[in-house]
Scaffold this motif. Structure first.
Motif, mmCIF file in Angstrom:
data_model
loop_
_atom_site.group_PDB
_atom_site.id
_atom_site.type_symbol
_atom_site.label_atom_id
_atom_site.label_comp_id
_atom_site.label_asym_id
_atom_site.label_seq_id
_atom_site.Cartn_x
_atom_site.Cartn_y
_atom_site.Cartn_z
ATOM 1 N N PHE A 95 89.186 -3.017 40.555
ATOM 2 C CA PHE A 95 90.453 -2.355 40.868
ATOM 3 C C PHE A 95 91.549 -2.944 39.972
ATOM 4 N N ASP A 96 91.782 -2.291 38.835
ATOM 5 C CA ASP A 96 92.665 -2.854 37.812
ATOM 6 C C ASP A 96 94.135 -2.855 38.197
ATOM 7 N N ASP A 97 94.539 -2.106 39.213
ATOM 8 C CA ASP A 97 95.937 -2.109 39.661
ATOM 9 C C ASP A 97 96.210 -3.236 40.656
ATOM 10 N N TYR A 98 95.189 -4.044 40.952
ATOM 11 C CA TYR A 98 95.323 -5.118 41.936
ATOM 12 C C TYR A 98 94.867 -6.441 41.338
ATOM 13 N N ASP A 99 95.514 -7.519 41.741
ATOM 14 C CA ASP A 99 95.037 -8.860 41.404
ATOM 15 C C ASP A 99 93.952 -9.296 42.377
ATOM 16 N N LYS A 100 94.032 -8.767 43.601
ATOM 17 C CA LYS A 100 93.068 -9.107 44.640
ATOM 18 C C LYS A 100 92.859 -7.892 45.516
ATOM 19 N N ILE A 101 91.627 -7.629 45.888
ATOM 20 C CA ILE A 101 91.334 -6.450 46.707
ATOM 21 C C ILE A 101 90.526 -6.863 47.933
ATOM 22 N N PHE A 102 90.871 -6.277 49.062
ATOM 23 C CA PHE A 102 90.087 -6.463 50.287
ATOM 24 C C PHE A 102 90.090 -5.148 51.043
ATOM 25 N N ILE A 103 88.903 -4.588 51.240
ATOM 26 C CA ILE A 103 88.759 -3.337 51.984
ATOM 27 C C ILE A 103 87.749 -3.585 53.093
ATOM 28 N N VAL A 104 88.133 -3.355 54.311
ATOM 29 C CA VAL A 104 87.224 -3.613 55.436
ATOM 30 C C VAL A 104 86.078 -2.611 55.420
ATOM 31 N N ASN A 105 84.945 -3.013 55.976
ATOM 32 C CA ASN A 105 83.753 -2.172 55.965
ATOM 33 C C ASN A 105 83.972 -0.816 56.625
ATOM 34 N N GLU A 106 84.751 -0.797 57.710
ATOM 35 C CA GLU A 106 84.994 0.459 58.416
ATOM 36 C C GLU A 106 85.659 1.483 57.499
ATOM 37 N N GLU A 107 86.614 1.014 56.681
ATOM 38 C CA GLU A 107 87.295 1.930 55.767
ATOM 39 C C GLU A 107 86.360 2.402 54.655
ATOM 40 N N LEU A 108 85.551 1.488 54.121
ATOM 41 C CA LEU A 108 84.594 1.880 53.086
ATOM 42 C C LEU A 108 83.575 2.871 53.628
ATOM 43 N N ASN A 109 83.130 2.652 54.866
ATOM 44 C CA ASN A 109 82.206 3.606 55.494
ATOM 45 C C ASN A 109 82.809 4.995 55.588
ATOM 46 N N GLU A 110 84.099 5.042 55.935
ATOM 47 C CA GLU A 110 84.787 6.332 56.059
ATOM 48 C C GLU A 110 84.967 6.988 54.693
ATOM 49 N N LEU A 111 85.320 6.204 53.694
ATOM 50 C CA LEU A 111 85.495 6.745 52.348
ATOM 51 C C LEU A 111 84.167 7.237 51.766
ATOM 52 N N TRP A 112 83.083 6.554 52.071
ATOM 53 C CA TRP A 112 81.760 6.943 51.581
ATOM 54 C C TRP A 112 81.247 8.145 52.365
ATOM 55 N N GLY A 113 81.158 8.029 53.678
ATOM 56 C CA GLY A 113 80.835 9.162 54.532
ATOM 57 C C GLY A 113 79.402 9.641 54.516
ATOM 58 N N GLN A 114 78.477 8.876 53.912
ATOM 59 C CA GLN A 114 77.088 9.331 53.807
ATOM 60 C C GLN A 114 76.102 8.437 54.558
ATOM 61 N N GLY A 115 76.550 7.267 54.948
ATOM 62 C CA GLY A 115 75.689 6.290 55.594
ATOM 63 C C GLY A 115 76.484 5.005 55.710
ATOM 64 N N PHE A 116 75.803 3.883 55.781
ATOM 65 C CA PHE A 116 76.572 2.651 55.910
ATOM 66 C C PHE A 116 76.857 2.041 54.535
ATOM 67 N N VAL A 117 77.902 1.217 54.492
ATOM 68 C CA VAL A 117 78.305 0.510 53.282
ATOM 69 C C VAL A 117 78.244 -0.986 53.555
ATOM 70 N N LYS A 118 77.685 -1.725 52.621
ATOM 71 C CA LYS A 118 77.632 -3.181 52.730
ATOM 72 C C LYS A 118 78.343 -3.790 51.533
ATOM 73 N N VAL A 119 79.260 -4.725 51.800
ATOM 74 C CA VAL A 119 79.926 -5.457 50.724
ATOM 75 C C VAL A 119 79.165 -6.755 50.500
ATOM 76 N N ASN A 120 78.664 -6.935 49.278
ATOM 77 C CA ASN A 120 77.900 -8.127 48.933
ATOM 78 C C ASN A 120 78.814 -9.144 48.252
ATOM 79 N N SER A 121 78.793 -10.356 48.706
ATOM 80 C CA SER A 121 79.695 -11.374 48.182
ATOM 81 C C SER A 121 79.317 -11.794 46.764
#
Length: 300
Positions: free
Chosen positions: A158-184
């Motif tokens: 995300f080049d417009d940000y120095d730091k990004i944090f998106i909770v899993n619930e929001e990523l799941n909603e944005l994806w909308g096809q199944g579950f999303v996992k954020v890998n560290s």
């Protein structure tokens, strides 16, 4: 028949020419005993090429399953590692996510050959991300399950940000096809190797490992930090004719430069390699010796 052997004990002299691939804090030095400075063939189409020395037109060999063309697949993964390490370093504005597909009402979910459907769903996800978070650069990789179904891994920057944090619930909603996992990516200093392992190895439960060992194939199991897996075990599931990865336009390949070995060592910026690999190629047509050295300045 080409045979590849490890450990031919290659020694590189300071004045030998090598190829250096610099990717942020990671450098690869590649040495070949016999360097080929000419192009042997020219591609005419997806199906044919011409041998420049003789003018003979030949057809590319096609395989029905990617397990029959593992060398081609390994080259694809090498290119992928180049792209990843040249564009992602684990900064706070980067995410590594897994995107899965759930079954629909009829029990269907996409397989690796449903390329148009897969591309459409990822494009929609990316558009939703951009509307909310601005510029997003990415490398998206397809991974097959043993049953032929598919899911994605994606590196997002995300080049417009120095730091990004998106909770899993929001990523799941944005994806909308199944579950999303954020890998560290925390404490990962070679993201290309890390992602490649995700894509090519098969994790085993303790019970699966026990069954596998009882079958007489114990030697194929690798144990790392208490976790058992089959190294490269997923490679056989990748089909031919399917694009394994895709990327945004700003994602660039690293430059590769030919120079003397002593200059390459200075450019690498590390006192000694963190990993080395030596290969002897021996076939009816030719033989060659190759050595790869990898330097990681974060491990100095």
């Amino acid at each position: 028949m080409q045979k590849t052997k490890e450990k031919p004990e290659i020694s590189i002299k300071p004045t030998d020419l090598v190829t250096v691939t610099k990717m942020n804090h990671i450098s690869e030095i590649q040495y070949m005993e016999h360097m080929n400075h000419t192009v042997a063939i020219k591609k005419l189409s997806e199906a044919e090429y011409v041998v420049l020395e003789t003018g003979e037109v030949k057809s590319f060999e096609r395989t029905e399953n990617r397990s029959e063309g593992l060398q081609s697949l390994y080259r694809t993964f090498k290119t992928l590692r180049y792209l990843i390490n040249n564009n992602f370093v684990g900064n706070p504005n980067e995410l590594f996510v897994t995107l899965t597909f759930k079954k629909n009402a009829d029990g269907w979910r996409p397989g690796v050959n449903d390329t148009e459907y897969l591309a459409k769903k990822y494009k929609a996800f990316l558009q939703r991300l951009k509307r909310k978070y601005g510029k997003v650069e990415f490398i998206r990789v397809l991974e097959p399950h043993a049953d032929g179904h598919a899911h994605f891994h994606a590196l997002l920057r995300f080049d417009d940000y120095d730091k990004i944090f998106i909770v899993n619930e929001e990523l799941n909603e944005l994806w909308g096809q199944g579950f999303v996992k954020v890998n560290s990516l925390k404490n990962v200093d070679n993201i290309g190797a890390y992602v490649s392992a995700y894509l090519s190895d098969v994790d085993l439960t303790d019970k699966e490992a026990e069954v596998f060992e009882d079958s007489g194939r114990k030697g194929e199991i690798t144990d790392k930090k208490g976790k058992k897996f089959i190294k490269g075990g997923r490679m056989k599931y990748y089909p031919t004719g399917v694009q394994i990865y895709n990327k945004s336009k700003a994602i660039k390949m690293p430059e590769r430069t030919v120079m003397k070995y002593r200059e390459a060592q200075k450019k690498a910026g590390s006192a000694k390699p963190t990993y080395e690999k030596e290969i002897l190629i021996d076939s009816d047509e030719f033989s060659n010796k190759l050595k790869f050295e990898y330097y990681n300045s974060k491990r100095v």
